[in-house]
Design a protein around this motif. Sequence first.
Motif, PDB file in Angstrom:
ATOM      1  N   ALA A  79     -22.959  24.490  94.520  1.00 23.08           N
ATOM      2  CA  ALA A  79     -22.852  23.556  93.402  1.00 23.08           C
ATOM      3  C   ALA A  79     -23.632  22.308  93.790  1.00 23.08           C
ATOM      4  O   ALA A  79     -24.009  22.121  94.951  1.00 23.08           O
ATOM      5  CB  ALA A  79     -21.393  23.231  93.106  1.00 23.08           C
ATOM      6  N   LEU A  80     -23.896  21.441  92.814  1.00 17.13           N
ATOM      7  CA  LEU A  80     -24.683  20.234  93.061  1.00 17.13           C
ATOM      8  C   LEU A  80     -23.757  19.028  93.135  1.00 17.13           C
ATOM      9  O   LEU A  80     -23.123  18.659  92.148  1.00 17.13           O
ATOM     10  CB  LEU A  80     -25.711  20.037  91.947  1.00 17.13           C
ATOM     11  N   ARG A  81     -23.673  18.419  94.306  1.00 17.71           N
ATOM     12  CA  ARG A  81     -22.868  17.217  94.521  1.00 17.71           C
ATOM     13  C   ARG A  81     -23.770  15.996  94.294  1.00 17.71           C
ATOM     14  O   ARG A  81     -24.853  15.884  94.885  1.00 17.71           O
ATOM     15  CB  ARG A  81     -22.302  17.226  95.940  1.00 17.71           C
ATOM     16  N   ILE A  82     -23.318  15.078  93.456  1.00 19.21           N
ATOM     17  CA  ILE A  82     -24.123  13.902  93.098  1.00 19.21           C
ATOM     18  C   ILE A  82     -23.351  12.649  93.483  1.00 19.21           C
ATOM     19  O   ILE A  82     -22.226  12.431  93.026  1.00 19.21           O
ATOM     20  CB  ILE A  82     -24.428  13.864  91.588  1.00 19.21           C
ATOM     21  N   LYS A  83     -23.951  11.829  94.306  1.00 18.04           N
ATOM     22  CA  LYS A  83     -23.371  10.541  94.681  1.00 18.04           C
ATOM     23  C   LYS A  83     -24.118   9.449  93.926  1.00 18.04           C
ATOM     24  O   LYS A  83     -25.313   9.267  94.087  1.00 18.04           O
ATOM     25  CB  LYS A  83     -23.458  10.320  96.191  1.00 18.04           C
ATOM     26  N   MET A  84     -23.375   8.730  93.090  1.00 18.09           N
ATOM     27  CA  MET A  84     -23.951   7.691  92.234  1.00 18.09           C
ATOM     28  C   MET A  84     -23.800   6.326  92.909  1.00 18.09           C
ATOM     29  O   MET A  84     -22.697   5.940  93.293  1.00 18.09           O
ATOM     30  CB  MET A  84     -23.230   7.662  90.884  1.00 18.09           C
ATOM     31  N   ASN A  85     -24.897   5.606  93.001  1.00 17.36           N
ATOM     32  CA  ASN A  85     -24.854   4.250  93.558  1.00 17.36           C
ATOM     33  C   ASN A  85     -24.467   3.269  92.464  1.00 17.36           C
ATOM     34  O   ASN A  85     -25.118   2.251  92.234  1.00 17.36           O
ATOM     35  CB  ASN A  85     -26.220   3.898  94.157  1.00 17.36           C
ATOM     36  N   SER A  86     -23.393   3.590  91.757  1.00 19.30           N
ATOM     37  CA  SER A  86     -23.038   2.861  90.541  1.00 19.30           C
ATOM     38  C   SER A  86     -22.357   1.520  90.803  1.00 19.30           C
ATOM     39  O   SER A  86     -22.222   0.713  89.879  1.00 19.30           O
ATOM     40  CB  SER A  86     -22.147   3.740  89.657  1.00 19.30           C
ATOM     41  N   SER A  87     -21.941   1.267  92.032  1.00 17.03           N
ATOM     42  CA  SER A  87     -21.389  -0.061  92.320  1.00 17.03           C
ATOM     43  C   SER A  87     -22.491  -1.104  92.440  1.00 17.03           C
ATOM     44  O   SER A  87     -22.233  -2.299  92.321  1.00 17.03           O
ATOM     45  CB  SER A  87     -20.571  -0.023  93.611  1.00 17.03           C
ATOM     46  N   GLU A  88     -23.721  -0.669  92.654  1.00 22.81           N
ATOM     47  CA  GLU A  88     -24.856  -1.581  92.820  1.00 22.81           C
ATOM     48  C   GLU A  88     -25.845  -1.511  91.661  1.00 22.81           C
ATOM     49  O   GLU A  88     -26.629  -2.429  91.470  1.00 22.81           O
ATOM     50  CB  GLU A  88     -25.596  -1.263  94.125  1.00 22.81           C
ATOM     51  N   SER A  89     -25.837  -0.420  90.913  1.00 22.93           N
ATOM     52  CA  SER A  89     -26.825  -0.217  89.862  1.00 22.93           C
ATOM     53  C   SER A  89     -26.142  -0.067  88.506  1.00 22.93           C
ATOM     54  O   SER A  89     -25.106   0.586  88.387  1.00 22.93           O
ATOM     55  CB  SER A  89     -27.658   1.032  90.155  1.00 22.93           C
ATOM     56  N   LYS A  90     -26.731  -0.680  87.466  1.00 18.08           N
ATOM     57  CA  LYS A  90     -26.172  -0.581  86.120  1.00 18.08           C
ATOM     58  C   LYS A  90     -26.273   0.839  85.578  1.00 18.08           C
ATOM     59  O   LYS A  90     -25.462   1.242  84.749  1.00 18.08           O
ATOM     60  CB  LYS A  90     -26.915  -1.530  85.169  1.00 18.08           C
TER      61      LYS A  90
END
Length: 793
Positions: A79-90
């Motif tokens: 499966a594809l695991r995605i880590k979002m840098n959403s604490s730093e990027s809008k």
Amino acid sequence: MNNIRRYRLAATIAVTVATYLAGCSVSEVSKEQIEKIQYKEHEVLEMLYSFDGDTIPDDINFVDATGTLVSDGSDNSNALRIKMNSSESKYTSVLIQPEKPWDWSNYNDFSIAMDISNQGNVSTQVYFDVSDMDGGNYTRSVAIPVSELSDGKTYYGKMRGHDLGTPEGDINVELNFESGLRGNPPTWQGYNDTQFISMWGSKNLNTKAITQFSLSVQSALRAKEITIDNIRLIKNPPKQQDFLVGLIDKFGQNSTVEFPDKVHDYAELIDQRDAELKSLQNGKKLNSRSKYSGWIDGPKLKASGYFRTEKVNGKWSLVTPDGYLFWSSGIANIRLANTTTLTGYDFDQNYIVQREPGDLTPEDSIGMNRASDQAVKTRFVQSKLRADMFLDLPEYDEPMGAHYGYRREAHSGPLERGEVYSFYRANLDRKYSEMGDFEEMWHKVTVDRMLNWGFTSFGNWIAPALYDNNRIPYFANGWIIGNFKTVSSGNDFWRPLPDVFDPEFKERAEITVKQVAAEVKGNPWCVGVFIDNEMSFGRPDRIETRLGIMLHTLRRDGSEVPTKAKFTNMMKDKYGTIDALNNAWDKSIASWEEFDKGINSDLNNDIQIADYSDMLHAYANQYFAVVSNAVDKFMPNHMYLGSRFPDWGMPIEVVRAAAKHADVVSYNSYKEGLTKKTWEFLAEIDMPSIIGEYHIGSTDSGLYHPGLIHGADQEDRGRMFKDYIYSAIDNPYFVGAHWFQYLDSPITGRAHDGENYNVGFVRTTDVPYKPLVKAAQEVHKELYERRFGKYKE
């Protein structure tokens, strides 16, 4: 073995294994066991990505995110695991773009589906966008609860829905808003899958040329991590033919599902009422509050007799009339005027009193506006689809028949006008009439709730009857409507923009504020006044949308459009000759007369962009100056709080203009919270600011649409409420934040525009959401200490 066969075989094996472990035949598998596996049983039309290879496919890209392949727990399957840098990027996303567009036009009744799990610490709202070659884009969204990879569910978004059998062909209630609901119930049952929630965009895409789709996390407060697998096209199961029939019971609740605190009969409603009234203690407020709900344990400042602003220790604050620091946490839209839903019935228009040209009040703020007895005699079914949604609408001559009204116009939805009914008002009648006038009782209980829950004020759009409650501060509001000329930004969501240089606009602004002043009566409990709401000044995401007012207005004739004449004079004053302007803009306009008559306003260069920016500021400056002057004239002791910018429509030129004239600049921001990068510009304007609207909803209480920001369930709504308001309290520029709204929308959609959101602190039965109330009380107990720190003289 191809992907589709492998996937179907996996589903078959799953059924067999579950059956074996249960020690029973396939026909004897329990409902619970079936629910765990049958989401795999959708017929797969086409497997797009199974992620079973050794590398991530080349047409998958990441924006401020990273992706890795992980084992999904079965042999040789990833499966594809995605880590979002959403604490730093809008904006963070996984973007999937095939080398050539997909052609799915041979599929008539299908959805895109995928398995998603959430490895983060909190729920994750995922936006799902699909685009076609014609420029169409459709945005959906869903909240993914925290889950293990093995617990991942199937989430789907319809590409082509069930045909209603109309002459037009593929016209359907799911993709064409025929039902009048922003979010519709699922059209099939018995599967452990979840429908992506409809948000905005082109619902009927060109399935012959789908160019891309993406999964994104936007304006989040935390980093997020999800896993996706088996992105596929599935055939929609057979439609439940009556999926819209009999949805609503006599209390306005979802008749098809159970949920906590659902009201089943009158006795339950009264038992709930009595228990809550006892707990409210007549609205006993927190000990640390002054008369006006200010911080009584904080510093004592100048008492002006009215609310004002002051910067204290580097943080902007409101100050109460008696001189205490004040931070406005409130709930907006506490009124009965827009609690109605369209029933699907209408009357002969000859018996309907139509709007007068000089009306000051928008249709959704007028109230019930009941049709006359003569009109009721002509009642007929205008939309059987909507009429059939209700199980038990009362007769007009029954006691609960008093809560019918009429809507002469709607902003959007299936019907332009028609009969409406307020289940909320009817439930208030049921609950409180034996104790006195139900509206007066509702006013008292509402104020008691606000104080007991720790709120320091009401927000925008409260019933004017609450203006003189003199127990909790409030914000007044008004709309400038009239026959003044208009201009366009190209994205006039609620209505066109006023031509602010038309003298009629100034006249109508003064009439509006004068009316608000008459309602407020100089009451010091009024914090200030909002005028207008979410105006389409321009979208900041692209130059063309940010500067849309100029692009559209410069094409028009200045002799007919005062704002265009103003723009012409501005450019004349700057350039003198038309040749100088042509050289600067790379244009070939023959004369100033031609310029004023209307030109091709397309952008050519940076000089032209800078001039358009100046014109945008001039337009906005005139708007805010006119309104501010009207407030100064008729409400000199009260603050002007701006027009509540939507976060999708606040070009910096307009914000700067507002800061020159408003006492507090207001914004409506539907996000997880106020991220630091998004609001960095506040340091430049250095003005007290306030959030006029935010909310979080879910789908576990019988409503089909959570609203704009999604939580996993009611407990999650409480957590997210705390996250949002803490982000506002911790920002030195914000002096308040107001939740929208007090009660849930009707399940069948509010009459104005079909919003059917779970965004209330109370249900349509007037029963509060306990997790949300608990969260509010916890936040408000420490509100002032968190904002200003411990105070010692």
